[in-house]
Write a protein that holds these residues in place. Sequence first.
Motif, PDB file in Angstrom:
ATOM      1  N   LEU A   1       0.838  -1.209   0.000  1.00  0.00           N
ATOM      2  CA  LEU A   1       0.000   0.000   0.000  1.00  0.00           C
ATOM      3  C   LEU A   1       0.868   1.252   0.000  1.00  0.00           C
ATOM      4  O   LEU A   1       0.442   2.309   0.453  1.00  0.00           O
ATOM      5  N   ALA A   2       2.090   1.115  -0.492  1.00  0.00           N
ATOM      6  CA  ALA A   2       3.021   2.242  -0.542  1.00  0.00           C
ATOM      7  C   ALA A   2       2.784   3.052  -1.813  1.00  0.00           C
ATOM      8  O   ALA A   2       2.358   2.518  -2.839  1.00  0.00           O
ATOM      9  N   LEU A   3       3.088   4.332  -1.720  1.00  0.00           N
ATOM     10  CA  LEU A   3       2.896   5.234  -2.847  1.00  0.00           C
ATOM     11  C   LEU A   3       3.889   4.925  -3.958  1.00  0.00           C
ATOM     12  O   LEU A   3       5.074   4.712  -3.712  1.00  0.00           O
ATOM     13  N   MET A   4       3.386   4.897  -5.194  1.00  0.00           N
ATOM     14  CA  MET A   4       4.241   4.899  -6.385  1.00  0.00           C
ATOM     15  C   MET A   4       4.131   6.327  -6.915  1.00  0.00           C
ATOM     16  O   MET A   4       3.030   6.797  -7.193  1.00  0.00           O
ATOM     17  N   TYR A   5       5.267   7.017  -7.019  1.00  0.00           N
ATOM     18  CA  TYR A   5       5.233   8.453  -7.276  1.00  0.00           C
ATOM     19  C   TYR A   5       6.241   8.838  -8.350  1.00  0.00           C
ATOM     20  O   TYR A   5       6.982   7.991  -8.850  1.00  0.00           O
ATOM     21  N   ASN A   6       6.256  10.139  -8.677  1.00  0.00           N
ATOM     22  CA  ASN A   6       7.096  10.623  -9.785  1.00  0.00           C
ATOM     23  C   ASN A   6       6.915   9.736 -11.006  1.00  0.00           C
ATOM     24  O   ASN A   6       7.872   9.461 -11.738  1.00  0.00           O
ATOM     25  N   MET A   7       5.677   9.284 -11.216  1.00  0.00           N
ATOM     26  CA  MET A   7       5.387   8.390 -12.337  1.00  0.00           C
ATOM     27  C   MET A   7       5.072   9.216 -13.579  1.00  0.00           C
ATOM     28  O   MET A   7       4.269  10.145 -13.525  1.00  0.00           O
ATOM     29  N   LYS A   8       5.738   8.855 -14.666  1.00  0.00           N
ATOM     30  CA  LYS A   8       5.484   9.497 -15.953  1.00  0.00           C
ATOM     31  C   LYS A   8       5.135   8.411 -16.957  1.00  0.00           C
ATOM     32  O   LYS A   8       5.872   7.440 -17.114  1.00  0.00           O
ATOM     33  N   VAL A   9       4.008   8.622 -17.614  1.00  0.00           N
ATOM     34  CA  VAL A   9       3.500   7.656 -18.577  1.00  0.00           C
ATOM     35  C   VAL A   9       3.675   8.218 -19.990  1.00  0.00           C
ATOM     36  O   VAL A   9       3.389   9.391 -20.230  1.00  0.00           O
ATOM     37  N   ALA A  10       4.142   7.374 -20.889  1.00  0.00           N
ATOM     38  CA  ALA A  10       4.186   7.699 -22.317  1.00  0.00           C
ATOM     39  C   ALA A  10       3.287   6.702 -23.031  1.00  0.00           C
ATOM     40  O   ALA A  10       3.310   5.502 -22.728  1.00  0.00           O
ATOM     41  N   VAL A  11       2.478   7.204 -23.957  1.00  0.00           N
ATOM     42  CA  VAL A  11       1.518   6.371 -24.682  1.00  0.00           C
ATOM     43  C   VAL A  11       1.666   6.640 -26.173  1.00  0.00           C
ATOM     44  O   VAL A  11       1.779   7.795 -26.591  1.00  0.00           O
ATOM     45  N   ALA A  12       1.662   5.569 -26.961  1.00  0.00           N
ATOM     46  CA  ALA A  12       1.701   5.707 -28.414  1.00  0.00           C
ATOM     47  C   ALA A  12       0.712   4.724 -29.021  1.00  0.00           C
ATOM     48  O   ALA A  12       0.479   3.648 -28.475  1.00  0.00           O
ATOM     49  N   TYR A  13       0.134   5.124 -30.142  1.00  0.00           N
ATOM     50  CA  TYR A  13      -0.685   4.184 -30.907  1.00  0.00           C
ATOM     51  C   TYR A  13      -0.690   4.583 -32.371  1.00  0.00           C
ATOM     52  O   TYR A  13      -0.461   5.737 -32.717  1.00  0.00           O
ATOM     53  N   VAL A  14      -0.919   3.593 -33.219  1.00  0.00           N
ATOM     54  CA  VAL A  14      -1.057   3.824 -34.647  1.00  0.00           C
ATOM     55  C   VAL A  14      -2.554   3.916 -34.916  1.00  0.00           C
ATOM     56  O   VAL A  14      -3.287   2.960 -34.671  1.00  0.00           O
ATOM     57  N   PRO A  15      -3.040   5.061 -35.398  1.00  0.00           N
ATOM     58  CA  PRO A  15      -4.478   5.215 -35.620  1.00  0.00           C
ATOM     59  C   PRO A  15      -5.031   4.205 -36.620  1.00  0.00           C
ATOM     60  O   PRO A  15      -4.381   3.869 -37.601  1.00  0.00           O
ATOM     61  N   ASN A  16      -6.227   3.730 -36.315  1.00  0.00           N
ATOM     62  CA  ASN A  16      -6.933   2.796 -37.182  1.00  0.00           C
ATOM     63  C   ASN A  16      -8.384   3.257 -37.259  1.00  0.00           C
ATOM     64  O   ASN A  16      -9.212   2.808 -36.490  1.00  0.00           O
ATOM     65  N   LYS A  17      -8.651   4.211 -38.106  1.00  0.00           N
ATOM     66  CA  LYS A  17      -9.985   4.783 -38.313  1.00  0.00           C
ATOM     67  C   LYS A  17     -10.408   5.773 -37.234  1.00  0.00           C
ATOM     68  O   LYS A  17     -11.234   6.625 -37.469  1.00  0.00           O
ATOM     69  N   LYS A  18      -9.856   5.647 -36.022  1.00  0.00           N
ATOM     70  CA  LYS A  18     -10.273   6.515 -34.919  1.00  0.00           C
ATOM     71  C   LYS A  18      -9.070   7.138 -34.226  1.00  0.00           C
ATOM     72  O   LYS A  18      -8.047   6.486 -34.048  1.00  0.00           O
ATOM     73  N   VAL A  19      -9.234   8.393 -33.813  1.00  0.00           N
ATOM     74  CA  VAL A  19      -8.227   9.076 -33.008  1.00  0.00           C
ATOM     75  C   VAL A  19      -8.921   9.522 -31.729  1.00  0.00           C
ATOM     76  O   VAL A  19      -9.969  10.157 -31.767  1.00  0.00           O
ATOM     77  N   ILE A  20      -8.340   9.186 -30.591  1.00  0.00           N
ATOM     78  CA  ILE A  20      -8.935   9.537 -29.300  1.00  0.00           C
ATOM     79  C   ILE A  20      -8.559  10.975 -28.926  1.00  0.00           C
ATOM     80  O   ILE A  20      -7.468  11.441 -29.268  1.00  0.00           O
ATOM     81  N   GLY A  21      -9.468  11.669 -28.241  1.00  0.00           N
ATOM     82  CA  GLY A  21      -9.154  13.002 -27.734  1.00  0.00           C
ATOM     83  C   GLY A  21      -7.955  12.940 -26.800  1.00  0.00           C
ATOM     84  O   GLY A  21      -7.872  12.046 -25.955  1.00  0.00           O
ATOM     85  N   LEU A  22      -7.016  13.851 -26.952  1.00  0.00           N
ATOM     86  CA  LEU A  22      -5.751  13.785 -26.207  1.00  0.00           C
ATOM     87  C   LEU A  22      -5.952  13.822 -24.700  1.00  0.00           C
ATOM     88  O   LEU A  22      -5.281  13.097 -23.961  1.00  0.00           O
ATOM     89  N   SER A  23      -6.862  14.658 -24.223  1.00  0.00           N
ATOM     90  CA  SER A  23      -7.069  14.726 -22.767  1.00  0.00           C
ATOM     91  C   SER A  23      -7.581  13.399 -22.228  1.00  0.00           C
ATOM     92  O   SER A  23      -7.367  13.070 -21.062  1.00  0.00           O
ATOM     93  N   LYS A  24      -8.237  12.622 -23.081  1.00  0.00           N
ATOM     94  CA  LYS A  24      -8.782  11.335 -22.631  1.00  0.00           C
ATOM     95  C   LYS A  24      -7.665  10.345 -22.331  1.00  0.00           C
ATOM     96  O   LYS A  24      -7.786   9.509 -21.443  1.00  0.00           O
ATOM     97  N   ILE A  25      -6.558  10.447 -23.059  1.00  0.00           N
ATOM     98  CA  ILE A  25      -5.427   9.557 -22.783  1.00  0.00           C
ATOM     99  C   ILE A  25      -4.909   9.802 -21.363  1.00  0.00           C
ATOM    100  O   ILE A  25      -4.674   8.865 -20.598  1.00  0.00           O
TER     101      ILE A  25
END
Length: 196
Positions: free
Chosen positions: A90-114
């Motif tokens: 139950l310890a904090l995981m912190y200073n976490m930075k996430v990078a996300v990539a995808y190749v579009p296939n007919k749809k592009v998600i709103g950036l804030s939603k990522i």
Amino acid sequence: MAIDIKAIEEHIRGILIALGDNPEREGLKDTPKRVAKMYEEVFKGMTYTNDDIASMFNVTFEDDLDIKNSNNDLVFMKDIEIFSHCEHHLALMYNMKVAVAYVPNKKVIGLSKIARIADMVGRRLQLQERIGTDIAEILQKITESEDVAVIIQGEHGCMTTRGIEKPGTKTITTTLRGRFNTDPILNNKLMMLYTK
């Protein structure tokens, strides 16, 4: 499943007693209630499945796109800051930075939603590896793309403040789906963008 605030209050009160303190003293009197409200906030992702989160943030754009699904099309976001809690201590995981990539296939998600997806997935008792898997699964559901990558870097309280006590230790995990696993050119492009 709703979070049981009253049960959390009772258990926090019991923990305070087990620690040898008096939950009735002035500084601790409202601590069980405060902790329960905090847990409701920081663990709100536990009340939703990956399907629920995909449904909540399923905002895509299709009308004005001319996507040929070539190896050259890539959406990449990085430095999405989140936090989570390790399910082992139950310890904090912190200073976490996430990078996300995808190749579009007919749809592009709103950036804030990522960013919202990454945040909601982090608000669970988690493993860093599972955070990446959950984000990838949700993005695949929304974008209908098989080609999704998630890279996470973070620090874990269970490594830095207890046990081995090595502050500054960082853990990096990768979740690679579809062509990010099989296409070296696409994978190199991802790594170039990540390290930029």
